[in-house]
Motif scaffolding. Sequence first.
Motif, short mmCIF file in Angstrom:
data_model
loop_
_atom_site.label_atom_id
_atom_site.label_comp_id
_atom_site.label_asym_id
_atom_site.label_seq_id
_atom_site.Cartn_x
_atom_site.Cartn_y
_atom_site.Cartn_z
N SER A 241 0.84 -1.20 0.00
CA SER A 241 0.00 0.00 0.00
C SER A 241 0.87 1.24 0.00
O SER A 241 2.04 1.19 0.38
CB SER A 241 -0.93 0.01 1.21
N GLY A 242 0.27 2.33 -0.45
CA GLY A 242 0.99 3.60 -0.48
C GLY A 242 0.14 4.68 0.16
O GLY A 242 0.11 4.85 1.36
N CYS A 243 -0.66 5.37 -0.66
CA CYS A 243 -1.43 6.52 -0.19
C CYS A 243 -2.55 6.15 0.77
O CYS A 243 -2.96 6.93 1.59
CB CYS A 243 -2.02 7.24 -1.39
N ARG A 244 -3.09 4.96 0.64
CA ARG A 244 -4.23 4.47 1.43
C ARG A 244 -5.46 5.34 1.23
O ARG A 244 -6.32 5.43 2.09
CB ARG A 244 -3.86 4.37 2.91
N GLY A 246 -6.76 5.67 -2.30
CA GLY A 246 -7.26 5.44 -3.65
C GLY A 246 -6.61 6.27 -4.74
O GLY A 246 -7.17 6.40 -5.82
N SER A 247 -5.43 6.82 -4.48
CA SER A 247 -4.82 7.69 -5.49
C SER A 247 -3.62 7.09 -6.20
O SER A 247 -3.35 7.43 -7.34
CB SER A 247 -4.35 9.00 -4.86
N CYS A 248 -2.85 6.24 -5.52
CA CYS A 248 -1.56 5.84 -6.10
C CYS A 248 -1.63 4.54 -6.90
O CYS A 248 -0.78 4.30 -7.75
CB CYS A 248 -0.51 5.72 -5.00
N GLY A 249 -2.58 3.69 -6.62
CA GLY A 249 -2.70 2.43 -7.34
C GLY A 249 -1.84 1.32 -6.79
O GLY A 249 -1.85 0.20 -7.30
N THR A 250 -1.06 1.59 -5.74
CA THR A 250 -0.13 0.58 -5.21
C THR A 250 -0.86 -0.68 -4.76
O THR A 250 -0.37 -1.79 -4.94
CB THR A 250 0.64 1.16 -4.00
N CYS A 251 -2.04 -0.54 -4.18
CA CYS A 251 -2.71 -1.70 -3.60
C CYS A 251 -3.57 -2.47 -4.61
O CYS A 251 -4.23 -3.44 -4.23
CB CYS A 251 -3.57 -1.26 -2.41
N LEU A 279 -9.24 -1.38 -5.66
CA LEU A 279 -8.28 -0.75 -4.74
C LEU A 279 -8.72 -1.09 -3.31
O LEU A 279 -9.66 -0.49 -2.78
CB LEU A 279 -8.29 0.77 -4.94
N CYS A 281 -7.69 -0.36 -0.48
CA CYS A 281 -7.63 0.69 0.55
C CYS A 281 -8.91 1.51 0.61
O CYS A 281 -9.19 2.14 1.63
CB CYS A 281 -6.42 1.60 0.33
S1 FES Z 1 -2.75 2.39 -1.39
FE1 FES Z 1 -2.81 3.93 -2.92
S2 FES Z 1 -4.53 3.33 -4.08
FE2 FES Z 1 -4.57 1.96 -2.43
#
Ligand code: FES
Length: 293
Positions: A241-244, A246-251, A279, A281
Amino acid sequence: MIGGKSVPRSYSICSSPTQGSFIEITPKRVESGYVSQFLNDGANVGLTVKARGPYGQFCFDESKHRRIVLIAGGSGITPMMAMLRYIDDLCIPVHSTLIYCARSEQDVFFKSEFVALQTRMPRFHYVPVLSQPGADWPGWKGRLRCEILELEIEKPLESTFFLCGPSAFMELGRALLKDMAVEPARILQESFGGAVAGGKHSTPSTGLLKAKFARSAVAYNISPDETLLESSERNGVLIPSGCRQGSCGTCATKLLSGNVQMEQTEALNDELRSQGYILPCVSRPLSDITLDA
Ligand code: FES
């Protein structure tokens, strides 16, 4: 691991992707930040760090982006630095403008590097904007505003914009670009430090549901009020996870069965959406679900 405890965090890489031998990050020291304090005060040469990635879609692509405008607020400069270093390393003939908003001259990261880049990159335009400058500051003062964008950006409607900074800064940036008639598809953004998903939402509670994680072979009961990322972390399933928010797409994770309510979808492109990615998160279950995690 710090003190025997795993403390995962996401940082933007600020070194160029052409660097094969190291990865550079710039963690700003945050007073209440456990990991940022450790990295600034306690990390020494020889420290071993476990890393995954890179994740996210906030990337410069020279095959698509001929003219770019980077708008950074505070430590939002770090992913921009990776792009500029990459453009410099490969001498890519892209027109790039960096509008960098910081509090004072002391808060400007990479100052001497920007000066050097300006001499090496003839198509690079550097525009610092300080909200609390010293008395002799000759540049732009105050907040990001329309006047600055209009005077400093050449051909805004042909440019791709990269926005990174605190959420209020990015909201302001998006609103200003909208006023300039920039198409939303030309605006890419990366968030950090905003509200963490998991607060109020509109889904009514309907009793416990079943969440299954196919690759981890984990299953548990989940409340419809909880995000899939929060519950998976509590139950020992590792989803990056990154931004948590819904913005970065990491999850991004594939939903194999069931339905979810997703509060944000902006980090998923059409291809990922059509393949069934969600996503976690910002997703809450609407039925029993199975995830490919
Ligand atoms: S952690 Fe960034 S979109 Fe889910």
